[in-house]
Design an enzyme around this catalytic site. Structure first.
Site, PDB file in Angstrom:
ATOM      1  N   GLY A  39       0.828  -1.204   0.000  1.00 25.98           N
ATOM      2  CA  GLY A  39       0.000   0.000   0.000  1.00 25.98           C
ATOM      3  C   GLY A  39       0.857   1.246   0.000  1.00 25.98           C
ATOM      4  O   GLY A  39       1.989   1.240   0.470  1.00 25.98           O
ATOM      5  N   GLY A  41       0.343   5.843  -0.106  1.00 22.87           N
ATOM      6  CA  GLY A  41      -0.529   7.006  -0.172  1.00 22.87           C
ATOM      7  C   GLY A  41       0.237   8.221   0.310  1.00 22.87           C
ATOM      8  O   GLY A  41       0.790   8.221   1.406  1.00 22.87           O
ATOM      9  N   GLY A  42       0.291   9.272  -0.522  1.00 24.28           N
ATOM     10  CA  GLY A  42       1.048  10.452  -0.148  1.00 24.28           C
ATOM     11  C   GLY A  42       2.511  10.087   0.028  1.00 24.28           C
ATOM     12  O   GLY A  42       3.144   9.521  -0.859  1.00 24.28           O
ATOM     13  N   SER A  43       3.058  10.390   1.194  1.00 27.47           N
ATOM     14  CA  SER A  43       4.461  10.071   1.463  1.00 27.47           C
ATOM     15  C   SER A  43       4.594   8.869   2.395  1.00 27.47           C
ATOM     16  O   SER A  43       5.584   8.731   3.093  1.00 27.47           O
ATOM     17  CB  SER A  43       5.165  11.293   2.066  1.00 27.47           C
ATOM     18  N   SER A  44       3.591   8.019   2.411  1.00 29.68           N
ATOM     19  CA  SER A  44       3.626   6.823   3.251  1.00 29.68           C
ATOM     20  C   SER A  44       3.623   5.566   2.384  1.00 29.68           C
ATOM     21  O   SER A  44       3.047   5.556   1.296  1.00 29.68           O
ATOM     22  CB  SER A  44       2.422   6.783   4.196  1.00 29.68           C
ATOM     23  N   VAL A  46       3.310   1.098   2.917  1.00 26.85           N
ATOM     24  CA  VAL A  46       3.099  -0.037   3.820  1.00 26.85           C
ATOM     25  C   VAL A  46       3.707  -1.269   3.161  1.00 26.85           C
ATOM     26  O   VAL A  46       3.412  -1.581   2.001  1.00 26.85           O
ATOM     27  CB  VAL A  46       1.604  -0.279   4.102  1.00 26.85           C
ATOM     28  N   ASP A 169     -12.769   8.572  11.667  1.00 27.41           N
ATOM     29  CA  ASP A 169     -12.595   8.211  10.252  1.00 27.41           C
ATOM     30  C   ASP A 169     -12.984   6.755  10.027  1.00 27.41           C
ATOM     31  O   ASP A 169     -12.275   6.005   9.358  1.00 27.41           O
ATOM     32  CB  ASP A 169     -11.152   8.456   9.812  1.00 27.41           C
TER      33      ASP A 169
END
Length: 338
Positions: A39, A41-44, A46, A169
């Site tokens: 995974g 998303g953005g600057s992350s 997994v 969330d």
């Protein structure tokens, strides 16, 4: 006597292995082997990783470069909340974490899940669509499937609420199936409720719009101006906000989409908060399921169902409507158009 030969120079020290390379990453002294990126998303990112014990985990790497202080603090707070909740049923287990200020990196090691609820629902809906095409008529929602995961969602959220935490969330992608059990993940914008109150103040909109409660949406800007030019304080968001989000998930499980999924962004913002905008409730064979959804999607947070009421609702009780009966659905509380 002959002079002794000069001592051989000491061998150079072995090269220091970097904290992270293409094959592995070091977190608080434990080196995890990277198996695959699962995974981003953005600057992350997994990664699925393997510990020296050969146990499989998920490792989240967050780059703080370019993030504002509030966002960075949110990741640190998430580690604190997961540490508090470690060992609680229905909550993803924090294995380890390390903040590396010099490199502006955060590493979080968590138990690994097989699939999240969003992908599970997509598979379920695809199978239902195939069955509909084969039979030529729409299939009723799978009450057993819905009841199984609905109960686990309620239990997980009840756990964090008991710990005075509002998740803020809740959505299918934030429920992970771990060894057959549903677990709540992603506490990046979760907040702890103070000991002297029942809600938290939000200075801005946070969450995912399709699942955001009216009070969470209203937290995104100033309230109406008063006669003296003052504006209302930011909306206060409590446990009831998570109940609305759960209701949106249950609506999606029953109908295949969230209540306002068909609307464009701005219209959706207005619809969530506008009491005159009626939510569509196509007929369901399971009256208890229909009633449970309606009880969650009450715009007045003070009159929304509580988790205790939802856990005791006929939909979760044996013979409580799972087979398509369960008695007539009760209307939502009077005076709140949903």
């Amino acid at each position: 006597p002959q002079a002794a030969p000069p001592a051989a120079p000491a061998p150079p020290p072995p090269p220091t292995r970097p904290r992270e390379d293409d094959a592995s990453v070091l977190v608080r002294g434990t080196r995890y082997a990277k198996l695959e990126c699962v995974g981003r998303g953005g600057s992350s990112k997994v990664f699925k990783v393997m510990a020296p014990s050969r146990k499989i985990y998920a490792l989240k790497r967050i780059r703080l470069s370019g993030r504002d202080a509030e966002a960075a603090q949110g990741f640190v707070d998430e580690i604190g909340l997961l540490t508090r909740l470690r060992g609680e049923p229905g909550i993803v287990r924090l294995v380890d974490a390390e903040v590396v200020p010099s490199a502006k990196l955060i590493f979080v090691v968590l138990e690994y899940g097989d699939i999240d609820l969003a992908r599970l629902l997509a598979k379920q809906q695809k199978a239902a669509a195939a069955a509909n095409q084969a039979s030529g008529r729409p299939a009723a929602p799978d009450g057993v499937f819905i009841r199984l995961y609905w109960r686990q969602m309620l239990d997980a959220v009840a756990t964090i609420h008991a710990a005075r935490i509002v998740h803020s969330d809740l959505k299918p992608a934030n429920f992970l199936v771990v060894e057959g059990a549903l677990k709540l993940i992603d506490f990046g914008i979760a907040k702890a409720i103070g000991a002297d109150t029942t809600s938290i103040a939000r200075e801005s909109q946070v969450g995912t719009l399709n699942y955001m409660s009216p009070e969470a949406v209203l937290g995104g800007g100033p309230g109406p101006a008063g006669a003296d030019g003052s504006v209302a304080a930011p909306a206060r968001v409590g446990r009831a906000s998570d109940v609305w989000s759960l209701g949106c998930i249950l609506y999606q499980m029953a109908y295949g989409a969230t209540p306002f999924a068909h609307l464009p962004f701005v219209a959706k913002l207005h619809a969530v908060t506008d009491p005159s905008h009626e939510i569509s409730y196509p007929p369901l064979a399971d009256a208890a399921l229909a009633d449970c959804i309606r009880r969650c999607l009450v715009r007045d947070a003070s009159r929304r169902a509580t988790l205790e009421e939802l856990l005791a609702h006929p939909f979760l009780q044996p013979g409580g409507g799972g087979g398509g009966g369960g008695g007539a659905a009760q209307p939502p509380p009077a005076g709140d158009a949903v």
